[in-house]
Design a protein around this motif. Sequence first.
Motif, short mmCIF file in Angstrom:
data_model
loop_
_atom_site.label_atom_id
_atom_site.label_comp_id
_atom_site.label_asym_id
_atom_site.label_seq_id
_atom_site.Cartn_x
_atom_site.Cartn_y
_atom_site.Cartn_z
N GLN A 100 53.51 -49.42 103.42
CA GLN A 100 52.63 -50.43 102.88
C GLN A 100 51.19 -49.93 102.97
N THR A 101 50.27 -50.60 102.30
CA THR A 101 48.86 -50.20 102.39
C THR A 101 48.39 -50.29 103.83
N VAL A 102 48.75 -51.36 104.52
CA VAL A 102 48.41 -51.52 105.94
C VAL A 102 49.69 -51.80 106.71
N THR A 103 49.95 -50.98 107.71
CA THR A 103 51.11 -51.17 108.58
C THR A 103 50.61 -51.41 109.99
N LYS A 104 51.13 -52.43 110.64
CA LYS A 104 50.67 -52.80 111.98
C LYS A 104 51.70 -52.43 113.04
N ASN A 105 51.19 -52.17 114.24
CA ASN A 105 52.03 -51.99 115.43
C ASN A 105 53.00 -50.82 115.34
N VAL A 106 52.57 -49.71 114.73
CA VAL A 106 53.43 -48.52 114.70
C VAL A 106 52.77 -47.32 115.38
N ILE A 107 51.55 -47.47 115.88
CA ILE A 107 50.88 -46.36 116.57
C ILE A 107 51.31 -46.39 118.04
N THR A 108 52.33 -45.62 118.36
CA THR A 108 52.82 -45.54 119.73
C THR A 108 52.04 -44.46 120.49
N ASN A 109 52.25 -44.42 121.80
CA ASN A 109 51.62 -43.36 122.59
C ASN A 109 52.08 -41.98 122.14
N GLU A 110 53.33 -41.90 121.68
CA GLU A 110 53.86 -40.63 121.19
C GLU A 110 53.06 -40.16 119.97
N GLN A 158 65.08 -55.63 117.05
CA GLN A 158 63.85 -55.64 117.83
C GLN A 158 64.07 -55.23 119.28
N ARG A 159 65.28 -55.43 119.79
CA ARG A 159 65.58 -54.99 121.16
C ARG A 159 65.54 -53.47 121.26
N ILE A 160 66.08 -52.80 120.24
CA ILE A 160 66.04 -51.34 120.22
C ILE A 160 64.61 -50.85 120.03
N ASN A 161 63.86 -51.53 119.16
CA ASN A 161 62.45 -51.17 118.97
C ASN A 161 61.67 -51.25 120.27
N ARG A 162 61.98 -52.27 121.06
CA ARG A 162 61.29 -52.43 122.33
C ARG A 162 61.61 -51.27 123.29
N ILE A 163 62.86 -50.84 123.26
CA ILE A 163 63.26 -49.72 124.11
C ILE A 163 62.61 -48.43 123.64
N LEU A 164 62.57 -48.20 122.32
CA LEU A 164 61.93 -46.99 121.79
C LEU A 164 60.46 -46.92 122.20
N GLU A 165 59.80 -48.07 122.12
CA GLU A 165 58.38 -48.11 122.52
C GLU A 165 58.24 -47.85 124.01
N TYR A 166 59.16 -48.42 124.80
CA TYR A 166 59.11 -48.23 126.25
C TYR A 166 59.30 -46.76 126.61
N VAL A 167 60.27 -46.12 125.97
CA VAL A 167 60.55 -44.70 126.23
C VAL A 167 59.34 -43.84 125.87
N HIS A 170 56.87 -44.24 128.71
CA HIS A 170 57.29 -43.98 130.09
C HIS A 170 58.22 -42.78 130.22
N TYR A 171 58.22 -41.89 129.22
CA TYR A 171 59.18 -40.79 129.20
C TYR A 171 59.14 -39.89 130.44
N PRO A 172 57.99 -39.72 131.17
CA PRO A 172 58.04 -38.84 132.36
C PRO A 172 58.77 -39.49 133.54
N GLU A 173 59.03 -40.78 133.48
CA GLU A 173 59.62 -41.50 134.59
C GLU A 173 61.15 -41.43 134.54
N LYS A 204 70.54 -41.04 126.39
CA LYS A 204 70.15 -39.81 127.09
C LYS A 204 69.66 -38.76 126.12
N GLU A 205 70.34 -38.60 124.99
CA GLU A 205 69.91 -37.63 123.97
C GLU A 205 68.51 -37.96 123.47
N TYR A 206 68.24 -39.23 123.23
CA TYR A 206 66.94 -39.63 122.70
C TYR A 206 65.84 -39.38 123.72
N VAL A 207 66.08 -39.74 124.98
CA VAL A 207 65.07 -39.51 126.03
C VAL A 207 64.77 -38.02 126.15
N ASN A 208 65.81 -37.20 126.13
CA ASN A 208 65.59 -35.75 126.21
C ASN A 208 64.80 -35.24 125.02
#
Length: 275
Positions: A100-110, A158-167, A170-173, A204-208
């Motif tokens: 879209q022209t403007v997309t919100k809430n997709v700039i993660t720390n990654e 949205q539950r998976i999205n929340r986990i992806l954002e969390y990972v 917090h990936y070094p933890e 596990k594959e995704y975290v790695n």
Amino acid sequence: MELEQLQNYVPWINYFVDRRCFPDWEIIKQKIQFHDLTFVVEGKSTYYVNDVQYDVEAGDVIYIPLGNVREAYTDKENPMHSYAFNFNWEPGSPTPLPLQTVTKNVITNEIYGYIKQFTQVWMGKQPGYILQSRALFMLILHRLLVNSYLQNSHQSDQRINRILEYVSEHYPEELHLSDMAKLVNLHPVYLGKLFKKNTGYSFKEYVNLIRINHAEMLLSTGGFSVTQIADRCGFHDISYFSNVFKAIKGYPPSARRNEWLFLSKTKYVTFNNET
């Protein structure tokens, strides 16, 4: 344009700027001959795309395809800080990104980490920087498009999205599927199946994958040993880290670090020869 189709194109970055606007900053109205992809990290601005107004703020991504008319002004009280990429496709194609022209809430720390790494590479201009910056930009595009797809697809959970954002944050933890299950109030077995269905990876594959991508970035910058980088990215067994890195990237982490050492030495020799 489907994500798979992008594999047939290579982005050529015409211009990149770490844009820290002053109160009177503006972009004059004109038709652009490139794709404009801007990540807003602070402040606010008003963009006009084909005379349609879009108010943007920190956390937003602005995408204006080639051939559109663009105009912009920053908020005088809260000037915008953004990272702007102007690019074209090789081979040439006017086909726009599926954004879209403007997309919100997709700039993660990654994604932000990739942008900061891109900035360092682009400004440093070491030998091979065009290739490295293009690779980093493609990583930025990939994560942006995947995050946007997950956010907007009818298949998105949205539950998976929340986990992806969390990972991504917090990936070094220490990260375990059972802890993620508690985070989203699901049974671990069910979450494991749901995660695989939505991402194509086991947890596990995704975290790695996330950890190794960050490790590769750190190896590219120098300043840390392989052991230090492994520890910073959540691996406390150097042998396991090396095996996972090679399985994902196709080469050992020492090869990436040696490449950086070679490029640094080349730049040093070139500098001394010039002086």
